[in-house]
Design a protein around this motif. Sequence first.
Motif, PDB file in Angstrom:
ATOM      1  N   PRO A  22      -3.380  -9.995  12.765  1.00 53.58           N
ATOM      2  CA  PRO A  22      -4.521  -9.340  12.551  1.00 53.58           C
ATOM      3  C   PRO A  22      -5.139  -9.594  11.082  1.00 53.58           C
ATOM      4  CG  PRO A  22      -1.884  -8.742  11.842  1.00 53.58           C
ATOM      5  CD  PRO A  22      -2.168 -10.078  12.606  1.00 53.58           C
ATOM      6  N   SER A  23      -6.355  -8.934  11.007  1.00 51.69           N
ATOM      7  CA  SER A  23      -7.066  -8.792   9.831  1.00 51.69           C
ATOM      8  C   SER A  23      -6.359  -8.152   8.633  1.00 51.69           C
ATOM      9  CB  SER A  23      -8.642  -8.788  10.111  1.00 51.69           C
ATOM     10  OG  SER A  23      -8.712  -7.585  10.399  1.00 51.69           O
ATOM     11  N   ARG A  24      -5.903  -7.065   8.850  1.00 48.35           N
ATOM     12  CA  ARG A  24      -5.279  -6.232   7.788  1.00 48.35           C
ATOM     13  C   ARG A  24      -3.781  -6.112   8.295  1.00 48.35           C
ATOM     14  NH1 ARG A  24      -9.734  -2.208   7.901  1.00 48.35           N
ATOM     15  NH2 ARG A  24     -11.324  -3.609   8.369  1.00 48.35           N
ATOM     16  N   PRO A  25      -2.741  -6.842   8.114  1.00 48.38           N
ATOM     17  CA  PRO A  25      -1.441  -6.669   8.623  1.00 48.38           C
ATOM     18  C   PRO A  25      -0.933  -5.481   7.843  1.00 48.38           C
ATOM     19  CG  PRO A  25      -1.697  -8.610   7.299  1.00 48.38           C
ATOM     20  CD  PRO A  25      -2.914  -8.051   7.396  1.00 48.38           C
ATOM     21  N   THR A  26      -0.010  -4.754   8.577  1.00 45.57           N
ATOM     22  CA  THR A  26       0.885  -3.649   7.983  1.00 45.57           C
ATOM     23  C   THR A  26       2.188  -4.471   7.109  1.00 45.57           C
ATOM     24  OG1 THR A  26       2.160  -3.847  10.153  1.00 45.57           O
ATOM     25  CG2 THR A  26       0.465  -2.065   9.909  1.00 45.57           C
ATOM     26  N   SER A  27       2.347  -5.736   7.378  1.00 46.68           N
ATOM     27  CA  SER A  27       3.381  -6.336   6.755  1.00 46.68           C
ATOM     28  C   SER A  27       3.067  -7.971   6.611  1.00 46.68           C
ATOM     29  CB  SER A  27       4.700  -6.237   7.610  1.00 46.68           C
ATOM     30  OG  SER A  27       5.697  -7.184   7.025  1.00 46.68           O
ATOM     31  N   PRO A  28       3.233  -8.319   5.561  1.00 48.10           N
ATOM     32  CA  PRO A  28       2.728  -9.680   5.300  1.00 48.10           C
ATOM     33  C   PRO A  28       3.269 -10.734   6.157  1.00 48.10           C
ATOM     34  CG  PRO A  28       3.249  -8.723   2.984  1.00 48.10           C
ATOM     35  CD  PRO A  28       3.844  -7.874   4.272  1.00 48.10           C
ATOM     36  N   THR A  31       0.825 -11.878   9.304  1.00 43.19           N
ATOM     37  CA  THR A  31      -0.021 -13.131   9.189  1.00 43.19           C
ATOM     38  C   THR A  31       0.456 -14.318   9.463  1.00 43.19           C
ATOM     39  OG1 THR A  31       0.607 -13.603   6.836  1.00 43.19           O
ATOM     40  CG2 THR A  31      -0.959 -11.785   7.252  1.00 43.19           C
ATOM     41  N   ASP A  48       1.204  -9.055  16.209  1.00 43.41           N
ATOM     42  CA  ASP A  48       0.921  -7.981  15.498  1.00 43.41           C
ATOM     43  C   ASP A  48       1.447  -6.603  15.790  1.00 43.41           C
ATOM     44  OD1 ASP A  48      -0.659  -7.140  17.529  1.00 43.41           O
ATOM     45  OD2 ASP A  48      -2.713  -7.282  16.586  1.00 43.41           O
ATOM     46  N   ASN A  70       1.827 -19.213   7.207  1.00 37.82           N
ATOM     47  CA  ASN A  70       0.682 -18.499   7.472  1.00 37.82           C
ATOM     48  C   ASN A  70      -0.132 -19.082   8.655  1.00 37.82           C
ATOM     49  OD1 ASN A  70      -2.288 -18.536   6.896  1.00 37.82           O
ATOM     50  ND2 ASN A  70      -1.539 -16.889   5.531  1.00 37.82           N
TER      51      ASN A  70
END
Length: 172
Positions: A22-28, A31, A48, A70
Amino acid sequence: MKIRVEQEDLAEAVAWAARTLPSRPTSPVLTGVRLHGEGDSVQLAAFDLEVSAKADVSAVIDEPGPAVVNGRLLAEIAKALPAQPVELGLEGNRVTVRCGRSTFGLPTMAVEDYPALPELPPHAGHVSAVDFGAAVAQVAVAASRDDTLPVLTGIRVELTSTTMRLVATDRY
């Protein structure tokens, strides 16, 4: 974890898995790509919480085990490495990537925080790649290109015991 794998195989598998990050993950931790060396292969997975991707690559496993790093960073590194065997090793809280004269250290994320991948459904049948490609090509033109309703950008696949139906619409 200590793994040896061919650069081309690693780069292809990481790129496949990293596509779903995801480009804007809900949790680090989302990524990350989960690496798990076991037996004679390493599994790379990304998830994701909606879409998952998994790739298995033949490898020499000296020490089995998991690690999460990452995904985008690993994909960039794997793509840029020379065409030689790659060694991946877990050293403390870092995964070391060695290939030829290149060495990279990637910080790890907590494996226990990484969500479990969903189970795949059982096989319902098989179809030739040519026939499947032709069916997708016929239906894909009707799929929406508008990202405001993401559900309309996909192709629905309906399976029965004897048929497979592909359906797409853009509402018009």
